[in-house]
Design an enzyme around this catalytic site. Structure first.
Site, PDB file in Angstrom:
ATOM      1  N   PRO A  65       0.847  -1.196   0.000  1.00  0.00           N
ATOM      2  CA  PRO A  65       0.000   0.000   0.000  1.00  0.00           C
ATOM      3  C   PRO A  65       0.879   1.240   0.000  1.00  0.00           C
ATOM      4  CG  PRO A  65       0.052  -1.012   2.192  1.00  0.00           C
ATOM      5  CD  PRO A  65       0.793  -1.936   1.277  1.00  0.00           C
ATOM      6  N   MET A  66       0.635   2.159  -0.938  1.00  0.00           N
ATOM      7  CA  MET A  66       1.462   3.361  -1.058  1.00  0.00           C
ATOM      8  C   MET A  66       0.567   4.568  -1.265  1.00  0.00           C
ATOM      9  SD  MET A  66       4.598   1.893  -3.433  1.00  0.00           S
ATOM     10  CE  MET A  66       3.547   0.891  -4.502  1.00  0.00           C
ATOM     11  N   GLN A  93      -6.326  -1.503   3.440  1.00  0.00           N
ATOM     12  CA  GLN A  93      -5.496  -1.147   4.589  1.00  0.00           C
ATOM     13  C   GLN A  93      -6.148  -0.006   5.358  1.00  0.00           C
ATOM     14  OE1 GLN A  93      -1.615   1.077   4.749  1.00  0.00           O
ATOM     15  NE2 GLN A  93      -0.840  -0.915   5.439  1.00  0.00           N
ATOM     16  N   CYS A 100       3.430   3.101   9.161  1.00  0.00           N
ATOM     17  CA  CYS A 100       3.643   4.403   8.532  1.00  0.00           C
ATOM     18  C   CYS A 100       4.208   5.395   9.542  1.00  0.00           C
ATOM     19  CB  CYS A 100       2.333   4.935   7.964  1.00  0.00           C
ATOM     20  SG  CYS A 100       2.519   6.516   7.113  1.00  0.00           S
ATOM     21  N   GLY A 137      10.243  -4.193   2.267  1.00  0.00           N
ATOM     22  CA  GLY A 137      11.319  -3.231   2.439  1.00  0.00           C
ATOM     23  C   GLY A 137      12.518  -3.520   1.560  1.00  0.00           C
ATOM     24  N   GLY A 138      12.794  -2.639   0.618  1.00  0.00           N
ATOM     25  CA  GLY A 138      14.005  -2.731  -0.185  1.00  0.00           C
ATOM     26  C   GLY A 138      14.047  -3.867  -1.180  1.00  0.00           C
ATOM     27  N   ARG A 159       7.851   0.288  -4.262  1.00  0.00           N
ATOM     28  CA  ARG A 159       8.156   1.223  -5.337  1.00  0.00           C
ATOM     29  C   ARG A 159       8.737   0.585  -6.589  1.00  0.00           C
ATOM     30  NH1 ARG A 159       7.010   3.502  -1.110  1.00  0.00           N
ATOM     31  NH2 ARG A 159       6.316   5.660  -1.026  1.00  0.00           N
TER      32      ARG A 159
END
Length: 330
Positions: A14-15, A67, A97, A209-210, A232
């Site tokens: 979720p972004m 979310q 977040c 993450g990453g 991303r």
């Protein structure tokens, strides 16, 4: 196995401002099986603000998770019920977040400091819905020792009935780092997340993450984790990340091409425009479709510069594709 556990083998994070319903529809054309997530929607916005339009999604997005952000168990339970009634396959609680706006609302990563409250929230949500209730968290915040606080946190939410845990393998620094810096600066600790899976073998755990590629996701899953969540990289390079997911992680046939995706987006865009929407609201999510390919810059430029112009339609996708092809033959 819970309803979304299998699809959680690969999920798209979720972004905020990115994973809206148009983005999710586009991603679904590339992978039929990856689990998609909404942007974070706050429970107060739904329950007190009546912002039910934030729950809108296309049926083809399934499997898709909602979310939620919040810290009031009763309010989160009501918001979860609204999400389940809207048809979401999973309700996820944001405990990761780090933004100031989220902290001021006493939810997000700051909740890592109050695992008992998170457990109360999870328990209330579980009582309200029959779909899986999951949590997305960090390994800790500020000066917390992740080796100590993370297993305590996992134990509490597991006992409360959490069906699935997604761990962003970085600390969040609530003071001194911006939200952007919190995505990059704190070091990743995948080993800790793997150890948590070993310590809680009955708790489904995904890592976030990453993660920059499908190869990296597969390597982490091979270490015993139940899934990987990509953010991303999946947005900026959607084809690179998602086109191999169905065949490699779900045993489903591949075969979709970028051109197939473009054809699938046209009627969706036409319907969006007919309902008063704007072309750029959809095409802004498609800029990375040809990332790394000849003509990718031209594709981005045509969509970026022309999608906002009056009178533009879904035909702009074909124009951009045609200009790419002509460039390739020069």
């Amino acid at each position: 196995m819970k309803q979304t556990s299998q699809s959680s083998r690969l999920s798209i994070a979720p972004m905020m401002d990115w994973t809206d319903r148009h983005c999710r529809y586009f991603h679904r054309q590339i992978s039929r099986h990856a689990l998609l997530y909404t942007e974070m929607v706050t429970a107060p916005a739904l329950v007190r603000g009546g912002a039910v339009h934030l729950l809108a999604f296309d049926a083809s997005e399934h499997p898709v998770a909602l979310q939620l952000g919040g810290s009031d168990p009763a309010e989160l339970a009501e918001a979860a019920r609204m999400g389940a009634d809207a048809g979401y396959d999973e309700i996820n609680l944001n405990v990761g977040c780090p933004s100031d706006r989220v902290q001021s609302g006493t939810f997000g990563a700051v909740l890592m400091k109050t695992p008992d409250l998170v457990a109360d929230c999870v328990q209330a949500m579980k009582r309200a819905v029959s779909v899986p209730v999951t949590v997305k968290c960090r390994i800790g915040v500020d000066d917390q020792d992740p080796e100590t606080v993370l297993p305590e946190f996992i134990g509490r939410v597991k006992d409360a009935g959490c069906d699935y845990l997604i761990v962003h393998a970085r600390k969040a620094w609530l003071k001194g780092l911006s939200p952007k810096e919190n995505r990059d600066v704190p070091p990743l600790d995948y080993d800790l997340v793997v150890r948590m899976k070993e310590r809680f073998p009955d708790m489904p755990i995904s890592v976030n993450g990453g993660i920059e590629s499908l190869d990296a996701a597969e390597a982490l899953i091979a270490r015993g984790l139940d899934g990987a969540m990509i953010g991303r990289a999946a947005y900026h390079r959607p084809w690179d990340v998602l086109s191999g997911v169905d065949a490699r992680l779900f045993g489903a046939p591949a075969g979709t091409t970028r051109e197939d995706v473009i054809r699938a987006m046209r009627p969706y865009i036409d319907a969006h425009l007919a309902n008063g929407g704007k072309l750029h609201q959809v095409t802004r999510h498609m800029l990375g479709l040809f990332a790394g390919q000849p003509g990718a810059r031209l594709w981005r430029r045509v969509l970026s510069e022309q999608a906002n112009l009056p009178g533009q339609t879904s035909a702009l996708l074909d124009e951009a594709l045609d200009r790419m092809r002509r460039l390739d033959t020069v």
